[in-house]
Design a protein around this motif. Structure first.
Motif, PDB file in Angstrom:
ATOM      1  N   GLY A   1       0.783  -1.230   0.000  1.00  0.00           N
ATOM      2  CA  GLY A   1       0.000   0.000   0.000  1.00  0.00           C
ATOM      3  C   GLY A   1       0.810   1.272   0.000  1.00  0.00           C
ATOM      4  O   GLY A   1       0.357   2.289   0.532  1.00  0.00           O
ATOM      5  N   VAL A   2       2.013   1.243  -0.596  1.00  0.00           N
ATOM      6  CA  VAL A   2       2.816   2.470  -0.696  1.00  0.00           C
ATOM      7  C   VAL A   2       2.372   3.210  -1.967  1.00  0.00           C
ATOM      8  O   VAL A   2       3.068   3.237  -2.975  1.00  0.00           O
ATOM      9  N   ARG A   3       1.204   3.832  -1.911  1.00  0.00           N
ATOM     10  CA  ARG A   3       0.518   4.328  -3.102  1.00  0.00           C
ATOM     11  C   ARG A   3       1.132   5.583  -3.708  1.00  0.00           C
ATOM     12  O   ARG A   3       0.942   5.852  -4.888  1.00  0.00           O
ATOM     13  N   SER A   4       1.833   6.374  -2.922  1.00  0.00           N
ATOM     14  CA  SER A   4       2.262   7.688  -3.404  1.00  0.00           C
ATOM     15  C   SER A   4       3.704   7.747  -3.880  1.00  0.00           C
ATOM     16  O   SER A   4       4.108   8.747  -4.462  1.00  0.00           O
ATOM     17  N   CYS A   5       4.483   6.730  -3.615  1.00  0.00           N
ATOM     18  CA  CYS A   5       5.894   6.739  -4.018  1.00  0.00           C
ATOM     19  C   CYS A   5       6.021   6.402  -5.506  1.00  0.00           C
ATOM     20  O   CYS A   5       5.599   5.334  -5.943  1.00  0.00           O
ATOM     21  N   VAL A   6       6.625   7.311  -6.265  1.00  0.00           N
ATOM     22  CA  VAL A   6       6.773   7.130  -7.706  1.00  0.00           C
ATOM     23  C   VAL A   6       7.884   6.139  -8.029  1.00  0.00           C
ATOM     24  O   VAL A   6       7.803   5.410  -9.022  1.00  0.00           O
ATOM     25  N   HIS A   7       8.910   6.080  -7.193  1.00  0.00           N
ATOM     26  CA  HIS A   7      10.034   5.171  -7.421  1.00  0.00           C
ATOM     27  C   HIS A   7      10.134   4.152  -6.285  1.00  0.00           C
ATOM     28  O   HIS A   7       9.702   4.398  -5.160  1.00  0.00           O
ATOM     29  N   LEU A   8      10.733   3.013  -6.596  1.00  0.00           N
ATOM     30  CA  LEU A   8      11.053   2.032  -5.569  1.00  0.00           C
ATOM     31  C   LEU A   8      12.406   2.394  -4.959  1.00  0.00           C
ATOM     32  O   LEU A   8      13.250   3.000  -5.623  1.00  0.00           O
TER      33      LEU A   8
ATOM     34  N   THR B   1       5.250   3.795 -12.333  1.00  0.00           N
ATOM     35  CA  THR B   1       5.040   3.501 -13.750  1.00  0.00           C
ATOM     36  C   THR B   1       6.269   2.853 -14.371  1.00  0.00           C
ATOM     37  O   THR B   1       6.170   2.181 -15.391  1.00  0.00           O
ATOM     38  N   LYS B   2       7.419   3.055 -13.741  1.00  0.00           N
ATOM     39  CA  LYS B   2       8.658   2.507 -14.289  1.00  0.00           C
ATOM     40  C   LYS B   2       9.569   2.057 -13.154  1.00  0.00           C
ATOM     41  O   LYS B   2       9.739   2.761 -12.166  1.00  0.00           O
ATOM     42  N   VAL B   3      10.140   0.872 -13.294  1.00  0.00           N
ATOM     43  CA  VAL B   3      11.159   0.376 -12.369  1.00  0.00           C
ATOM     44  C   VAL B   3      12.459   0.296 -13.152  1.00  0.00           C
ATOM     45  O   VAL B   3      12.553  -0.421 -14.154  1.00  0.00           O
ATOM     46  N   GLY B   4      13.456   1.064 -12.731  1.00  0.00           N
ATOM     47  CA  GLY B   4      14.699   1.150 -13.483  1.00  0.00           C
ATOM     48  C   GLY B   4      15.928   0.895 -12.650  1.00  0.00           C
ATOM     49  O   GLY B   4      15.864   0.272 -11.580  1.00  0.00           O
ATOM     50  N   PRO B   5      17.083   1.404 -13.090  1.00  0.00           N
ATOM     51  CA  PRO B   5      18.358   1.145 -12.407  1.00  0.00           C
ATOM     52  C   PRO B   5      18.393   1.592 -10.951  1.00  0.00           C
ATOM     53  O   PRO B   5      19.165   1.055 -10.161  1.00  0.00           O
TER      54      PRO B   5
ATOM     55  N   ASN C   1      -0.430   0.668 -12.692  1.00  0.00           N
ATOM     56  CA  ASN C   1       0.128   1.669 -13.608  1.00  0.00           C
ATOM     57  C   ASN C   1       1.556   1.371 -14.045  1.00  0.00           C
ATOM     58  O   ASN C   1       2.170   2.160 -14.755  1.00  0.00           O
ATOM     59  N   TRP C   2       2.070   0.242 -13.647  1.00  0.00           N
ATOM     60  CA  TRP C   2       3.450  -0.137 -13.964  1.00  0.00           C
ATOM     61  C   TRP C   2       3.537  -0.561 -15.431  1.00  0.00           C
ATOM     62  O   TRP C   2       2.853  -1.490 -15.859  1.00  0.00           O
ATOM     63  N   GLU C   3       4.427   0.107 -16.183  1.00  0.00           N
ATOM     64  CA  GLU C   3       4.550  -0.155 -17.619  1.00  0.00           C
ATOM     65  C   GLU C   3       5.906  -0.716 -18.019  1.00  0.00           C
ATOM     66  O   GLU C   3       5.982  -1.591 -18.881  1.00  0.00           O
ATOM     67  N   GLU C   4       6.989  -0.206 -17.435  1.00  0.00           N
ATOM     68  CA  GLU C   4       8.333  -0.592 -17.864  1.00  0.00           C
ATOM     69  C   GLU C   4       9.140  -1.145 -16.694  1.00  0.00           C
ATOM     70  O   GLU C   4       9.040  -0.663 -15.571  1.00  0.00           O
TER      71      GLU C   4
ATOM     72  N   GLY D   1      -1.501  -8.908 -11.022  1.00  0.00           N
ATOM     73  CA  GLY D   1      -2.201  -7.629 -11.046  1.00  0.00           C
ATOM     74  C   GLY D   1      -1.343  -6.481 -11.532  1.00  0.00           C
ATOM     75  O   GLY D   1      -1.364  -5.403 -10.941  1.00  0.00           O
ATOM     76  N   CYS D   2      -0.595  -6.705 -12.610  1.00  0.00           N
ATOM     77  CA  CYS D   2       0.225  -5.654 -13.237  1.00  0.00           C
ATOM     78  C   CYS D   2      -0.172  -5.587 -14.714  1.00  0.00           C
ATOM     79  O   CYS D   2       0.606  -5.982 -15.593  1.00  0.00           O
ATOM     80  N   PRO D   3      -1.387  -5.124 -15.018  1.00  0.00           N
ATOM     81  CA  PRO D   3      -1.952  -5.247 -16.372  1.00  0.00           C
ATOM     82  C   PRO D   3      -1.218  -4.480 -17.455  1.00  0.00           C
ATOM     83  O   PRO D   3      -1.260  -4.861 -18.624  1.00  0.00           O
ATOM     84  N   LYS D   4      -0.522  -3.384 -17.116  1.00  0.00           N
ATOM     85  CA  LYS D   4       0.118  -2.546 -18.137  1.00  0.00           C
ATOM     86  C   LYS D   4       1.578  -2.906 -18.390  1.00  0.00           C
ATOM     87  O   LYS D   4       2.196  -2.372 -19.302  1.00  0.00           O
ATOM     88  N   LEU D   5       2.144  -3.793 -17.577  1.00  0.00           N
ATOM     89  CA  LEU D   5       3.554  -4.139 -17.738  1.00  0.00           C
ATOM     90  C   LEU D   5       3.775  -4.803 -19.090  1.00  0.00           C
ATOM     91  O   LEU D   5       3.196  -5.855 -19.383  1.00  0.00           O
TER      92      LEU D   5
END
Length: 684
Positions: free
Chosen positions: A448-455, A476-480, A511-514, A559-563
């Motif tokens: 439930g960490v809904r507001s954090c844009v990055h991991l 929306t994106k998990v990167g380096p 909302n996770w895409e990449e 439950g990651c429909p946009k990935l």
């Protein structure tokens, strides 16, 4: 190997065969016997000495007790014998939870104190030693063996050995004279009221009293006559009140009232000077703790999980022996009355032996006056930080800012092993969230960490084995940055990303895409089908000398429909990957060319999926909710196919080819089952 060594090995082999024969070739008896032999010297004399205990016996297996199992029990140190026998108080096929059973052992006095060690740590050592000796069986679904069972034959053995002192069943059937011998009782209740047998003038010496199938009420005689009780478990009952008589149970060390309907605790509870454990989980009607709580000077565990406590006594810091605190309700510190709405974080400062801590209602925390409120807790192993869940946009910028400042000050000690972050309402993680501070961390959960844009940058945590990220809606994106490495960083040249991670779970990330691991990957060719739909394929775009997830066993994405696709490097170094589970991936078109994936592939509710191809090591395939799946081939090692009920018509296109391939390669029919069970592959 010289001649004498060869002779010794041959003699051991012959003795071993004889031992197996004496075990009646019963797998459990062989496993337990092997564990017992492992603690002896590896010589023929030692093994013969072990076997000699059964001279004259045709077999170690008797009608009532498996002799080999008894011998393994007999070889246990006294401290472990008591703990093993105690597990028989659990009903047949029951789950035994590590944390609960070790508290019971402590309360009974089975744990021998050792200088410099907490009783809880020693009790856990006992627990794992019984598992190591195959006398308890760990639950395969429990990551850290935190749950186990007792095999029916071993439970029968334990019941037989302890039959004079232990009783499991309907207590109404007990005769008064038998009560005088009993020390431990598990009352299996079949009526609304728990009625005790007529005891007349019988002296009752029962130490442990547990209830199963919780009754609606309990006779007061339990509190008046059972004066030597050390353990009283009334959980899951409909009991609404606890009488004042409980203050007379001066030997009581553990009181479990989980899931009861009590609305208050009597003041006399303050008289229980020996009480070590008070468990009040999920007591829906309990909202206040009495001021007498602060008199429980021996208390080691106070568990309020799920209980909505909003009035607490001032002075929780007086309970300096506390090692476990479940759901510590945080207050804002504005009220200095005897009864408060919660405890300030500063009150934790004096609780130096804390081993497990769960802080709830953290949104109410005021700015800490000191940073070391957690840092100096050298015994702290598990930490849960929880904010109250509210709808998105329900917090002001000031609330968010204060939350981030408080989190920044909750620096854990370096020895922390388990951490859970629940419903964090901030937008960025604290600066200490990395390998330096969390070097001992083995399990990490975000929910439930809904507001954090990055991991957070956790790919360099050296001991992390379990990672679960659920409900990260803003990502929306998990990167380096997830790996903790960016392009141009010299460390990247010899990087091992997630060096010990075994389980990786992503769930509810709409909302996770990449997903990528390294900057070089961004420039790599995008692998897509003709219609633009994503495919899961392996493309080698990994930087030199970089190892990725070398010990990963299980990967789940639910439950990651946009990935669009999995990272292009995923698979090159993941030689240990045994299970890949995908569900709710509507954008997924193909799963193919994954030679490293072995054992299990589970796919559910991926409506766009068309192909499953070239997975040479997969032995089990589970598929449900994939109406467009038309090609399944290149699964040469497949042994089991599990199909959801909705896949019967669709699978008729490709199952015959799979059957032909299996018959050609293995000379037998492929095992095919219909999958009707609802579990974590269910549609989200």
């Amino acid at each position: 190997m010289n001649i004498d060594e060869e002779k010794e090995v041959q003699n051991l082999k012959n003795t071993g065969i004889e031992i197996v024969r004496k075990c009646g070739r019963l797998p459990l008896a062989i496993k337990v016997t092997a564990s017992a032999l492992a603690s002896r010297d590896l010589t023929e004399n030692e093994w013969r000495k072990y076997l000699g205990k059964y001279v004259g016996s045709h077999s170690m297996i008797s009608d009532d007790i498996q002799g080999s199992l008894y011998l393994s029990y007999d070889e246990l140190p006294h401290r472990l014998k008591q703990c093993f026998l105690y597990c028989a108080l659990y009903a047949e096929d029951s789950i035994i939870e590590r944390d609960k059973v070790t508290w019971l052992w402590i309360a009974e006095g089975f744990i021998e104190e050792q200088q410099g060690q907490l009783l809880e740590d020693i009790a856990e050592e006992y627990y794992y030693e019984l598992i190591h000796r195959n006398l308890l069986q760990p639950d395969i679904l429990s990551f850290s063996q935190a749950r186990c069972k007792m095999h029916d034959l071993l439970r029968q053995l334990a019941c037989n050995i302890s039959r004079e002192e232990c009783f499991i069943g309907d207590v109404e059937t007990l005769r008064g004279e038998y009560m005088s011998k009993l020390r431990r009782v598990t009352a299996i209740n079949y009526k609304d009221k728990l009625v005790l047998p007529s005891m007349n003038k019988v002296e009752v010496k029962v130490r442990t009293f547990l209830t199963v199938n919780g009754p609606q009420s309990i006779e007061d005689a339990l509190f008046k006559r059972f004066l030597l009780l050390r353990v009283l478990v009334l959980n899951c009952s409909l009991v609404q009140s606890i009488p004042n008589y409980i203050g007379k149970l001066i030997h009581l060390r553990l009181l479990n009232l989980d899931y009861t309907r009590i609305s208050c605790l009597p003041k006399s509870i303050g008289s229980l000077k020996n009480l070590q454990v008070l468990s009040l989980r999920w007591c829906d009607d309990l909202h206040t703790l009495p001021s007498a709580m602060t008199l429980l000077s021996s208390l080691r565990c106070l568990d309020l999980l799920g209980t909505k406590i909003n009035q607490v006594p001032k002075g929780i810091g007086k309970l300096k022996l506390l090692t476990c605190f479940g759901d510590y309700p945080v207050g804002d510190g504005s009220d200095n009355a005897v009864i408060q709405d919660g405890w300030k974080l500063e009150e934790l400062s004096s609780l130096s032996q804390m081993r497990y801590l769960c802080l709830v209602k953290l949104e109410r925390a005021a700015h800490c006056s000191r940073n070391a409120v957690l840092t100096d807790k050298r015994h702290l192993q598990k930490l849960i930080l929880e904010w109250t869940e509210h709808g998105e946009g329900s917090y002001s910028k000031e609330d968010v800012s204060n939350t981030e400042k408080v989190f920044e000050q909750l620096i854990p000690p370096h020895n922390l092993e388990v951490m859970c972050i629940l419903h964090f309402l901030g937008q960025q993680y604290p600066t200490w969230f990395g390998a330096t501070c969390l070097s001992s961390l083995m399990s990490l959960v975000f929910i439930g960490v809904r507001s954090c844009v990055h991991l957070p940058p956790i790919g360099q945590l050296p001991n992390l084995k379990f990672l679960r990220i659920e409900g990260a809606h803003a990502v929306t994106k998990v990167g380096p940055e997830f790996v903790g490495c960016k392009k141009g960083d010299p460390v990247c040249d010899e990087l091992v990303a997630f060096p010990k991670l075994e389980w990786l779970i992503f769930a509810d990330m709409p909302n996770w895409e990449e997903w990528s691991f390294f900057e070089e990957e961004v420039a790599a060719a995008d692998v897509r089908g003709e219609d633009g739909a994503a495919e899961i394929r392996k493309v080698d775009a990994q930087p030199a000398r970089v190892r990725l997830l070398p010990h990963l066993l299980k990967l789940q994405l639910h439950g990651c429909p946009k990935l669009r696709d999995l990272p292009q490097q995923l698979g090159k170094d993941t030689a240990c990957l045994k299970e890949l589970s995908l569900s709710g991936r509507s954008n997924l078109k193909a799963v193919e060319d994954r030679p490293m994936l072995s054992e299990v592939l589970a796919i559910g509710y991926c409506e766009g999926l068309e192909r499953i191809c070239n997975l040479p090591q997969v032995t089990e395939l589970r598929v449900s909710g994939c109406p467009n799946l038309s090609h399944v081939e290149g699964l040469g090692s497949l042994q089991r196919l599990l199909l959801g009920e909705d896949m019967q018509e669709v699978s008729s296109r490709w199952v015959p080819r799979l059957q032909e391939e299996h018959q050609r390669l293995h000379g037998e029919d492929l095992d095919i089952y219909t999958w009707t069970r609802v579990d974590n592959m269910g549609k989200r």
